[in-house]
Design a protein around this motif. Structure first.
Motif, PDB file in Angstrom:
ATOM      1  N   ILE A   6       0.867  -1.181   0.000  1.00 45.36           N
ATOM      2  CA  ILE A   6       0.000   0.000   0.000  1.00 45.36           C
ATOM      3  C   ILE A   6       0.903   1.229   0.000  1.00 45.36           C
ATOM      4  N   ALA A   8       0.965   5.688   0.301  1.00 50.24           N
ATOM      5  CA  ALA A   8       0.226   6.893   0.676  1.00 50.24           C
ATOM      6  C   ALA A   8       1.140   8.108   0.598  1.00 50.24           C
ATOM      7  N   ARG A  81      -7.524  -2.897  -3.612  1.00 45.62           N
ATOM      8  CA  ARG A  81      -7.180  -2.291  -2.324  1.00 45.62           C
ATOM      9  C   ARG A  81      -5.692  -2.041  -2.162  1.00 45.62           C
ATOM     10  N   SER A  82      -4.892  -2.848  -2.806  1.00 51.98           N
ATOM     11  CA  SER A  82      -3.449  -2.706  -2.670  1.00 51.98           C
ATOM     12  C   SER A  82      -2.833  -2.742  -4.061  1.00 51.98           C
ATOM     13  N   ASP A 162      -4.995  -6.049   4.926  1.00 48.16           N
ATOM     14  CA  ASP A 162      -5.634  -5.538   6.144  1.00 48.16           C
ATOM     15  C   ASP A 162      -4.597  -5.190   7.209  1.00 48.16           C
ATOM     16  N   LEU A 165      -2.971  -1.927   6.192  1.00 46.29           N
ATOM     17  CA  LEU A 165      -3.878  -0.795   6.413  1.00 46.29           C
ATOM     18  C   LEU A 165      -3.960  -0.449   7.900  1.00 46.29           C
ATOM     19  N   LEU A 168      -0.953   1.576   8.630  1.00 45.72           N
ATOM     20  CA  LEU A 168      -1.137   2.937   8.135  1.00 45.72           C
ATOM     21  C   LEU A 168      -1.911   3.753   9.163  1.00 45.72           C
ATOM     22  N   ASP A 169      -3.003   3.164   9.699  1.00 41.05           N
ATOM     23  CA  ASP A 169      -3.812   3.837  10.718  1.00 41.05           C
ATOM     24  C   ASP A 169      -2.979   4.107  11.975  1.00 41.05           C
ATOM     25  N   ARG A 175      -6.374   7.542   5.491  1.00 43.00           N
ATOM     26  CA  ARG A 175      -6.612   6.628   4.363  1.00 43.00           C
ATOM     27  C   ARG A 175      -6.923   7.380   3.072  1.00 43.00           C
ATOM     28  N   GLU A 176      -7.359   8.630   3.198  1.00 46.30           N
ATOM     29  CA  GLU A 176      -7.605   9.437   1.989  1.00 46.30           C
ATOM     30  C   GLU A 176      -6.314   9.680   1.214  1.00 46.30           C
ATOM     31  N   LEU A 178      -4.122   7.410   0.561  1.00 43.43           N
ATOM     32  CA  LEU A 178      -3.742   6.188  -0.159  1.00 43.43           C
ATOM     33  C   LEU A 178      -3.872   6.386  -1.661  1.00 43.43           C
TER      34      LEU A 178
END
Length: 194
Positions: A6, A8, A81-82, A162, A165, A168-169, A175-176, A178
């Motif tokens: 992922i 960002a 998603r990735s 998952d 992600l 990342l959190d 997440r915006e 990404l």
């Protein structure tokens, strides 16, 4: 093996806090790299249109002051998603010889991507694969982070995505921020819009 990734945007103001968070979360600081990627189009198709990539990379390790060259084929993305793809990569002795070889075979140079990268690694216990955090400064784009891990099968892709992600959190990166686009795609779009 499949690489689950992922990516960002973080911007220059957030870069220092990401690296500080990496240390606090148990990531080990690795090598600093300078990478120059030369992308090619096939003699019968445009890899950008097929969501594939053929990349010739020279990587200068700023920590050890050594260089390596690789050629990589990146297949189409396997999920939304990735940026999970099948990849095939091998070492190359000489960047310019390989570049000439590809051009002689009918490939054309499509784009160049230059970045500085700081690598961080989180080693898990048990059967959970390590996670690599890359903090990238990409010429013409700015600062990004990539979280990456390897899996053995497509069944393992979603749980791995998952986990990334969740990381990342935990780093506080919205997440915006990404993007499913590669640096190549982002630079191509940026240049096309100028």
């Amino acid at each position: 093996m499949l690489e689950v990734e992922i990516k960002a945007f973080i911007g220059s103001q957030f870069k220092t806090s990401v690296e500080k968070s990496a240390m606090q979360k148990g990531f080990v600081k690795g090598d600093a790299l300078e990478e120059t990627d030369l992308y090619f189009n096939g003699n019968d198709r445009n890899f950008m249109e097929t969501d594939e990539a053929l990349r010739l990379r020279i990587c200068r390790n700023l920590t050890t002051n050594t260089s390596k060259t690789h050629i990589t084929y990146k297949g189409p993305k396997l999920d939304d998603r990735s940026s999970t793809r099948k990849e095939y990569e091998t070492a190359v002795e000489d960047f310019s010889v390989m570049e000439s070889l590809l051009i002689s075979l009918g490939y054309t140079k499509a784009f160049r991507v230059v970045k500085n990268r700081q690598i961080w690694t989180l080693i898990h216990a048990g059967d959970i694969p390590p996670v690599t955090l890359c903090v990238d400064s990409v010429a013409g784009l700015g600062e990004y982070v990539e979280f990456e891990t390897l899996v053995n099968s497509e069944d393992e892709m979603q749980p791995a995505a998952d986990r990334l992600l969740d990381m990342l959190d935990a780093f506080g990166i919205p997440r915006e921020n990404l993007t499913g686009k590669s640096y190549l795609e982002l630079l191509f779009l940026s240049n096309r819009n100028k």
